[in-house]
Design an enzyme around this catalytic site. Structure first.
Site, PDB file in Angstrom:
ATOM      1  N   HIS A  58       0.827  -1.204   0.000  1.00  0.00           N
ATOM      2  CA  HIS A  58       0.000   0.000   0.000  1.00  0.00           C
ATOM      3  C   HIS A  58       0.865   1.260   0.000  1.00  0.00           C
ATOM      4  O   HIS A  58       1.048   1.922   1.020  1.00  0.00           O
ATOM      5  CB  HIS A  58      -0.948  -0.009   1.204  1.00  0.00           C
ATOM      6  CG  HIS A  58      -2.082  -0.957   1.046  1.00  0.00           C
ATOM      7  ND1 HIS A  58      -2.784  -1.485   2.117  1.00  0.00           N
ATOM      8  CD2 HIS A  58      -2.662  -1.483  -0.065  1.00  0.00           C
ATOM      9  CE1 HIS A  58      -3.735  -2.285   1.662  1.00  0.00           C
ATOM     10  NE2 HIS A  58      -3.671  -2.302   0.350  1.00  0.00           N
ATOM     11  N   HIS A  91      -0.253  -8.903   1.034  1.00  0.00           N
ATOM     12  CA  HIS A  91      -1.301  -9.017   2.052  1.00  0.00           C
ATOM     13  C   HIS A  91      -1.896 -10.417   2.133  1.00  0.00           C
ATOM     14  O   HIS A  91      -2.580 -10.740   3.106  1.00  0.00           O
ATOM     15  CB  HIS A  91      -2.418  -8.012   1.754  1.00  0.00           C
ATOM     16  CG  HIS A  91      -1.915  -6.629   1.494  1.00  0.00           C
ATOM     17  ND1 HIS A  91      -1.687  -6.146   0.216  1.00  0.00           N
ATOM     18  CD2 HIS A  91      -1.549  -5.647   2.330  1.00  0.00           C
ATOM     19  CE1 HIS A  91      -1.222  -4.903   0.293  1.00  0.00           C
ATOM     20  NE2 HIS A  91      -1.132  -4.582   1.567  1.00  0.00           N
ATOM     21  N   CYS A 113       3.435 -11.983   2.514  1.00  0.00           N
ATOM     22  CA  CYS A 113       4.441 -11.881   3.560  1.00  0.00           C
ATOM     23  C   CYS A 113       4.485 -13.189   4.358  1.00  0.00           C
ATOM     24  O   CYS A 113       3.425 -13.706   4.743  1.00  0.00           O
ATOM     25  CB  CYS A 113       4.110 -10.712   4.495  1.00  0.00           C
ATOM     26  SG  CYS A 113       5.176 -10.622   5.955  1.00  0.00           S
ATOM     27  N   HIS A 141     -10.057  -5.112   5.016  1.00  0.00           N
ATOM     28  CA  HIS A 141      -8.633  -5.023   4.697  1.00  0.00           C
ATOM     29  C   HIS A 141      -8.227  -6.286   3.939  1.00  0.00           C
ATOM     30  O   HIS A 141      -8.659  -7.392   4.280  1.00  0.00           O
ATOM     31  CB  HIS A 141      -7.808  -4.878   5.974  1.00  0.00           C
ATOM     32  CG  HIS A 141      -6.362  -4.572   5.722  1.00  0.00           C
ATOM     33  ND1 HIS A 141      -5.441  -5.547   5.419  1.00  0.00           N
ATOM     34  CD2 HIS A 141      -5.683  -3.395   5.706  1.00  0.00           C
ATOM     35  CE1 HIS A 141      -4.249  -4.993   5.233  1.00  0.00           C
ATOM     36  NE2 HIS A 141      -4.373  -3.688   5.411  1.00  0.00           N
ATOM     37  N   GLU A 143      -5.648  -8.139   3.943  1.00  0.00           N
ATOM     38  CA  GLU A 143      -5.079  -9.210   4.758  1.00  0.00           C
ATOM     39  C   GLU A 143      -6.172  -9.983   5.475  1.00  0.00           C
ATOM     40  O   GLU A 143      -6.106 -11.215   5.599  1.00  0.00           O
ATOM     41  CB  GLU A 143      -4.081  -8.647   5.777  1.00  0.00           C
ATOM     42  CG  GLU A 143      -3.434  -9.742   6.612  1.00  0.00           C
ATOM     43  CD  GLU A 143      -2.529  -9.226   7.720  1.00  0.00           C
ATOM     44  OE1 GLU A 143      -2.384  -9.920   8.739  1.00  0.00           O
ATOM     45  OE2 GLU A 143      -1.977  -8.110   7.569  1.00  0.00           O
ATOM     46  N   THR A 182      -1.840  -8.824  11.189  1.00  0.00           N
ATOM     47  CA  THR A 182      -0.450  -8.544  11.589  1.00  0.00           C
ATOM     48  C   THR A 182      -0.131  -7.071  11.752  1.00  0.00           C
ATOM     49  O   THR A 182       0.936  -6.728  12.264  1.00  0.00           O
ATOM     50  CB  THR A 182       0.539  -9.128  10.558  1.00  0.00           C
ATOM     51  OG1 THR A 182       0.366  -8.459   9.295  1.00  0.00           O
ATOM     52  CG2 THR A 182       0.346 -10.628  10.386  1.00  0.00           C
ATOM     53  N   SER A 240      -3.158   2.144   4.195  1.00  0.00           N
ATOM     54  CA  SER A 240      -2.126   1.356   4.868  1.00  0.00           C
ATOM     55  C   SER A 240      -2.470   1.233   6.346  1.00  0.00           C
ATOM     56  O   SER A 240      -2.395   2.204   7.097  1.00  0.00           O
ATOM     57  CB  SER A 240      -0.745   2.020   4.699  1.00  0.00           C
ATOM     58  OG  SER A 240       0.202   1.458   5.580  1.00  0.00           O
ATOM     59  N   ASN A 242      -0.897  -0.268   8.863  1.00  0.00           N
ATOM     60  CA  ASN A 242       0.169  -0.006   9.833  1.00  0.00           C
ATOM     61  C   ASN A 242       0.498   1.479   9.915  1.00  0.00           C
ATOM     62  O   ASN A 242       0.856   1.983  10.975  1.00  0.00           O
ATOM     63  CB  ASN A 242       1.412  -0.851   9.514  1.00  0.00           C
ATOM     64  CG  ASN A 242       2.219  -0.328   8.349  1.00  0.00           C
ATOM     65  OD1 ASN A 242       3.086   0.525   8.513  1.00  0.00           O
ATOM     66  ND2 ASN A 242       1.942  -0.837   7.161  1.00  0.00           N
TER      67      ASN A 242
END
Length: 325
Positions: A58, A91, A113, A141, A143, A182, A240, A242
């Protein structure tokens, strides 16, 4: 322990001073490095175009740079023509995606990942133990979509807040396990896990925390720079997870924080009355963008850079075998 910083005095140029507290670690994590490398190696090996399902990471700068090299980004596999290679984003994807790629005999490379893949394997093991999974994450999201797609419909329930835990329909005798996205807030996730364990004392959890090392380290670094800053700038994309969490961490410490994608997003008015700025970057933002911000601030102020370290990182993930030859 870091010594307190004071804003530099105006220089001969007449610019007012600005103390810049730069967080470390910041920017690219090992999973992002690996994902970008996978797309670049796929372009080298197979030639353009290489299709990528969803943004590889992202960050608009990264995506645009790969697009210029011949990557084509799509949201769904049915947008990928036959006979061309396709890369799955960092993701992760539901199991149905590689299954469809196999059915169509597409050449695909999985850039998920490894820390996300670990959560996928944990989900499978919990289902094998006949446990229902409570998954802590943000709805929609990619992920979360990918992880929930590792199991059959109805085998995993998403919660986003402590209030969601209170509304769960399970009884004390139900066999449950929890897993997490994560890239969540470390503090928020701890509260949700505590609520789950209080309501369901027998709930099973992962042996090691699912929130990845890079997410935890970047949040810890923000906790170091935010208390001494008048403003925290976080370089990252609006989608994003994170990066958004880094903004929240700073704000919860009482420091104003802004999410920016590039240096041009900075409004000079933000600097009024500001003597110290904290600067960090989400795990999908390259260091080049950090330096770009430092240079932009230098146009307005005499900048004194100070790096504040919360952890050291040396994680490296292996590439898929098909790109190693």
């Amino acid at each position: 322990m870091n010594a307190p910083f004071q804003s530099p005095e105006p220089s001969q140029s007449g610019k007012p001073g600005l103390s810049l507290l730069i967080a470390a670690p910041r920017g690219f994590c090992a999973g992002v490095d690996r994902a970008i490398d996978i797309v670049e190696r796929a372009l080298d090996k197979y030639g353009a175009p290489v299709y990528v399902r969803h943004e590889i990471v992202h960050n608009k700068y990264v995506v645009d740079a790969l697009r210029e090299k011949g990557a084509i980004f799509v949201e769904e596999l049915d947008e990928v023509p036959d006979g061309v290679p396709v890369v799955f984003s960092a993701h992760g994807v539901p199991k149905s995606v590689p299954a469809e790629a196999d059915r169509r005999q597409l050449l695909y490379v999985d850039a998920t990942c490894p820390l996300v893949s670990k959560v996928h394997r944990q989900a499978e093991r919990q289902i094998e133990k006949d446990r229902h999974i409570v998954f802590i994450g943000h709805a929609g999201h990619p992920e979360v979509v990918g992880t929930m797609g590792q199991v059959e419909a109805g085998q995993m329930t998403l919660v986003e807040t402590v209030e969601d835990v209170a509304a769960l329909p399970f009884g004390a005798d139900d066999k449950l396990a929890y897993l997490t996205q994560t890239t969540l807030s470390v503090d928020d996730t701890a509260e949700i896990i505590a609520a789950l364990e209080a309501r369901y004392p027998e709930i099973a959890g992962p042996k090691a925390e699912d929130i990845c090392y890079a997410t935890s380290n970047r949040q810890a670094a923000v906790k170091r720079i935010a208390p001494g800053s008048d403003l925290v700038l976080v370089i990252g994309a609006t989608n994003s997870s994170n990066s958004l969490r880094l903004v929240e961490v700073a704000e919860r410490l009482g420091t104003k924080a802004k999410l920016i994608q590039r240096a041009d997003d900075i409004d000079p008015a933000w600097l009024e009355g500001v003597g110290t700025i904290g600067l960090t970057a989400g795990a999908s933002a390259p260091e080049l963008l950090v330096r770009e911000v430092v240079e932009k601030l230098g146009e307005w102020r005499e900048v004194q850079e100070n790096t504040i370290a919360a952890a050291e990182e040396n994680m490296v993930f292996k590439l898929p075998r098909q790109l190693m030859d």
